[in-house]
Every structure is written in structure tokens, then in C-alpha cells.
Design a protein around this motif. Structure first.
Motif, PDB file in Angstrom:
ATOM      1  N   ILE A 105       0.711  -1.195   0.001  1.00 41.33           N
ATOM      2  CA  ILE A 105      -0.013  -0.035  -0.076  1.00 41.33           C
ATOM      3  C   ILE A 105       0.887   1.277  -0.099  1.00 41.33           C
ATOM      4  O   ILE A 105       0.695   2.137  -0.786  1.00 41.33           O
ATOM      5  N   PHE A 106       1.591   1.302   1.129  1.00 40.38           N
ATOM      6  CA  PHE A 106       2.371   2.833   1.444  1.00 40.38           C
ATOM      7  C   PHE A 106       3.872   2.461   0.377  1.00 40.38           C
ATOM      8  O   PHE A 106       4.886   2.379   1.197  1.00 40.38           O
ATOM      9  N   ASN A 107       3.836   2.287  -0.609  1.00 39.25           N
ATOM     10  CA  ASN A 107       4.940   2.316  -1.516  1.00 39.25           C
ATOM     11  C   ASN A 107       5.212   2.878  -2.561  1.00 39.25           C
ATOM     12  O   ASN A 107       6.210   2.539  -3.608  1.00 39.25           O
ATOM     13  N   TYR A 108       4.562   4.112  -2.597  1.00 33.98           N
ATOM     14  CA  TYR A 108       4.550   5.132  -3.823  1.00 33.98           C
ATOM     15  C   TYR A 108       4.028   4.576  -5.083  1.00 33.98           C
ATOM     16  O   TYR A 108       3.822   5.460  -5.929  1.00 33.98           O
ATOM     17  N   GLN A 109       3.578   3.218  -5.190  1.00 35.03           N
ATOM     18  CA  GLN A 109       2.758   3.018  -6.475  1.00 35.03           C
ATOM     19  C   GLN A 109       1.331   2.702  -6.143  1.00 35.03           C
ATOM     20  O   GLN A 109       0.640   3.415  -7.033  1.00 35.03           O
ATOM     21  N   ILE A 110       0.806   2.286  -5.236  1.00 35.89           N
ATOM     22  CA  ILE A 110      -0.647   2.126  -4.744  1.00 35.89           C
ATOM     23  C   ILE A 110      -0.927   3.688  -3.892  1.00 35.89           C
ATOM     24  O   ILE A 110      -1.894   4.313  -4.316  1.00 35.89           O
ATOM     25  N   TRP A 111       0.192   3.997  -3.206  1.00 36.19           N
ATOM     26  CA  TRP A 111      -0.038   5.081  -2.315  1.00 36.19           C
ATOM     27  C   TRP A 111       1.159   5.814  -1.671  1.00 36.19           C
ATOM     28  O   TRP A 111       2.390   5.075  -1.547  1.00 36.19           O
ATOM     29  N   PRO A 112       1.520   6.883  -1.511  1.00 38.02           N
ATOM     30  CA  PRO A 112       2.580   7.546  -0.982  1.00 38.02           C
ATOM     31  C   PRO A 112       3.255   6.881   0.330  1.00 38.02           C
ATOM     32  O   PRO A 112       2.174   6.360   1.049  1.00 38.02           O
ATOM     33  N   ASP A 113       4.296   6.493   0.595  1.00 38.18           N
ATOM     34  CA  ASP A 113       4.702   6.361   1.814  1.00 38.18           C
ATOM     35  C   ASP A 113       4.815   7.480   3.016  1.00 38.18           C
ATOM     36  O   ASP A 113       5.719   8.293   3.121  1.00 38.18           O
ATOM     37  N   PHE A 114       3.503   7.380   3.631  1.00 37.04           N
ATOM     38  CA  PHE A 114       3.307   8.340   4.514  1.00 37.04           C
ATOM     39  C   PHE A 114       4.305   8.323   5.713  1.00 37.04           C
ATOM     40  O   PHE A 114       4.246   9.207   6.809  1.00 37.04           O
ATOM     41  N   THR A 115       5.240   7.563   5.838  1.00 35.05           N
ATOM     42  CA  THR A 115       6.202   7.202   7.039  1.00 35.05           C
ATOM     43  C   THR A 115       7.550   8.224   6.571  1.00 35.05           C
ATOM     44  O   THR A 115       8.106   8.293   7.442  1.00 35.05           O
ATOM     45  N   GLN A 116       7.336   8.557   5.220  1.00 37.95           N
ATOM     46  CA  GLN A 116       8.368   9.632   4.985  1.00 37.95           C
ATOM     47  C   GLN A 116       7.835  10.996   4.460  1.00 37.95           C
ATOM     48  O   GLN A 116       8.531  11.827   3.964  1.00 37.95           O
ATOM     49  N   VAL A 117       6.462  10.944   4.087  1.00 35.87           N
ATOM     50  CA  VAL A 117       5.775  12.154   3.717  1.00 35.87           C
ATOM     51  C   VAL A 117       4.916  12.788   4.865  1.00 35.87           C
ATOM     52  O   VAL A 117       4.363  12.238   5.547  1.00 35.87           O
ATOM     53  N   PRO A 118       4.837  14.521   4.941  1.00 32.52           N
ATOM     54  CA  PRO A 118       5.698  14.944   3.999  1.00 32.52           C
ATOM     55  C   PRO A 118       7.157  15.078   3.931  1.00 32.52           C
ATOM     56  O   PRO A 118       7.846  15.693   3.159  1.00 32.52           O
ATOM     57  N   SER A 119       7.696  14.691   5.221  1.00 32.34           N
ATOM     58  CA  SER A 119       9.163  14.543   5.208  1.00 32.34           C
ATOM     59  C   SER A 119       9.669  13.373   6.330  1.00 32.34           C
ATOM     60  O   SER A 119       8.596  13.250   7.214  1.00 32.34           O
ATOM     61  N   PRO A 120      10.779  12.867   6.452  1.00 33.91           N
ATOM     62  CA  PRO A 120      11.066  12.097   7.343  1.00 33.91           C
ATOM     63  C   PRO A 120      10.879  12.457   8.716  1.00 33.91           C
ATOM     64  O   PRO A 120      10.933  11.711   9.512  1.00 33.91           O
ATOM     65  N   GLU A 121      11.346  13.576   8.832  1.00 32.13           N
ATOM     66  CA  GLU A 121      11.397  14.278  10.164  1.00 32.13           C
ATOM     67  C   GLU A 121       9.931  14.509  10.691  1.00 32.13           C
ATOM     68  O   GLU A 121       9.811  14.751  11.978  1.00 32.13           O
ATOM     69  N   LYS A 122       9.027  14.731   9.545  1.00 38.21           N
ATOM     70  CA  LYS A 122       7.553  14.963  10.333  1.00 38.21           C
ATOM     71  C   LYS A 122       6.806  14.342   9.258  1.00 38.21           C
ATOM     72  O   LYS A 122       5.845  14.910   8.520  1.00 38.21           O
TER      73      LYS A 122
END
Length: 260
Positions: A105-122
Motif C-alpha cells: 500500500i504505502f509503496n509510492y505505487q498504490i499510495w505515498p509512503d506516509f512514514t516519509q511524507v511530507p518529510s522523514p522528520e515530520k
């Protein structure tokens, strides 16, 4: 959305409790319950009943497993939270469930990786691994995950507050391991148990590791102490009429409530 007490002091909203989708106005959407204002139990299509203001109050999601009807609204829900939360939403789940979500799911193909978005820090999302029988506290709830038997790794959740004990057995089938887990949990005020198929579809239920009314009765017969209330959930819409008939045939039906 339906707020339920039914003898349960805990603050719980039934957002979704169906085992599928249909045009029937009784269909609430797939599995999602809200505890208080801040916690979701699974994230199926019932989550869409929360307006944006209510969604922004959610801080924690307890996932039972990775099947679509229990996670379907999680990606869209997270996408609503940019600029509206101070900390990432914590998704609590078995490690196997988290790995499926990361890979599929959170693999940038189905959906963005929200553990890194909007930034790895936030980030928007933080995964938290749960372990069976390792309890933890969220707000005023004591939460204990426990293994159940399903076709993929799945955990149930026992949830206690100062007044009551709610047990969500997730998607599962009858097994001695499940009965042993429920006995280990002790007194249960309300047990939420699935019933996906009627007794006439026992073969399908056993293959897919779901419950029928007779399998629920077998589980209850194993228990040292009966729950005060039993809430039946996850009914497949195609079998709803037959399931309600089968459930009414059980002698203890006055303790059983078919949700919603």
C-alpha cells in the motif's frame, strides 16, 4: 454512525460493521469502530462516516489484520491530515500486518509512503508493532492484543477502561486457541465476534477461517464465563437473511445482538 451503549459503559461508535458492500441502507460499510474521540479499531469503509473535524482528532488506529475490508479507508484518511495534526498518526498492528502495508500500500505505487511524507522528520504515519499479550495504554484504555486464527496473521484486542471490558475477536474461526485466549482474558462485558457465513456454508467458512452461528456456539460452550453481551458483526450481505434466521435459532439469542 451509531453510538452504542447496550450496557457497555465504554464510549464506542459503530462506524462500519459489515462483511461486504451492498446498496442496502442498513449496510454501514466495512469494519471500523471509534473509541472515544481519538482511537479507531480497524479502518474499513465505515471510517468515511467521520467528517474532517472528527478525522483530525484521531491519533491512533488499532489494526487487526491487513485484509482490504479492514484497511480500505486508511490511505484516504491519512491523506486528509496534511497541516492538521501535530504528530503522526500511530498505526498499531502485528509486524506481519505492517510489512504488508509497507510492501503493498504505502509503496509510492498504490499510495505515498506516509512514514516519509511530507518529510522523514515530520511524517503523517508511524507504525507501532504490537505483540500478543503485551498490554499497553492509550488514553484511559488498557489494551491487550491476542492472537486469533484467520487466513492471515490476525490479532484481536481486549480493551478495558475503568468500568467495562470490551473484546474484539476480529476475523477468526472457531479454534481451541481462540477459546483459550478468551478464557485467559477473564470476565468480558461485551464480546464482538464475527459471523460471516450461515451454517449451510460451513465448508466455505472453515476454508476461509470465518465463523458461522454454530461455530460461535461451539466457542461459547468452551468458555468458563459467558460474556454479558455478544455483538455479532461482519455479516456477508449475500447471506444476511439466512444468517439472521440461523442466529435466531440459537437458544442464547437474547444475549446476542446483530450489529448495527
Amino acid at each position: 454512525m451509531q453510538h452504542v451503549s447496550g450496557g457497555l459503559a465504554m464510549d464506542i461508535d459503530i462506524l462500519g460493521c459489515s462483511g461486504g458492500v451492498s446498496g442496502n441502507p442498513r449496510n454501514t460499510g466495512t469494519t471500523c469502530f471509534r473509541l472515544g474521540e481519538h482511537i479507531l479499531l480497524d479502518a474499513g469503509s465505515g471510517l468515511s462516516k467521520l467528517d474532517l473535524g472528527e478525522q483530525r482528532k484521531i491519533t491512533d488506529v488499532l489494526l487487526s489484520h491487513a485484509h482490504m475490508d479492514h484497511i480500505s479507508d486508511l490511505p484516504g484518511f491519512l491523506a486528509n491530515l496534511f497541516d492538521h495534526i501535530q504528530a503522526p498518526v500511530r498505526v498499531h498492528a502485528l509486524n506481519e500486518t505492517i510489512e504488508v502495508l509497507k510492501d503493498c500500500i504505502f509503496n509510492y505505487q498504490i499510495w505515498p509512503d506516509f512514514t516519509q511524507v511530507p518529510s522523514p522528520e515530520k511524517p503523517l504515519l508511524e507504525f507501532v508493532v504490537v505483540e500478543p499479550w503485551q498490554s499497553f495504554k492509550l488514553y484511559n484504555y488498557d489494551i491487550t492484543p491476542f492472537f486469533v486464527e484467520h487466513s492471515v496473521p490476525t490479532t484481536g484486542y481486549a480493551i478495558k477502561d475503568a468500568h467495562s471490558h470490551l473484546v474484539f475477536s476480529a476475523d477468526t474461526t472457531y479454534s481451541q486457541a481462540l477459546s483459550d485466549s478468551l478464557n485467559r482474558l477473564g470476565h468480558i462485558d461485551t464480546l464482538i465476534v464475527e459471523c460471516a457465513f450461515p451454517d449451510s456454508k460451513l465448508d466455505i467458512a472453515q476454508t476461509s477461517k470465518h465463523m458461522t452461528p454454530s461455530l460461535i456456539q461451539m466457542m461459547l460452550d468452551d468458555l468458563e464465563e459467558q460474556p454479558k453481551k455478544i455483538w455479532i458483526t461482519h455479516i456477508k450481505p449475500a447471506y444476511e437473511k439466512q444468517l439472521r434466521h440461523d442466529l435466531r435459532s440459537k437458544g442464547e439469542f437474547h444475549h446476542w445482538r446483530v450489529l448495527p
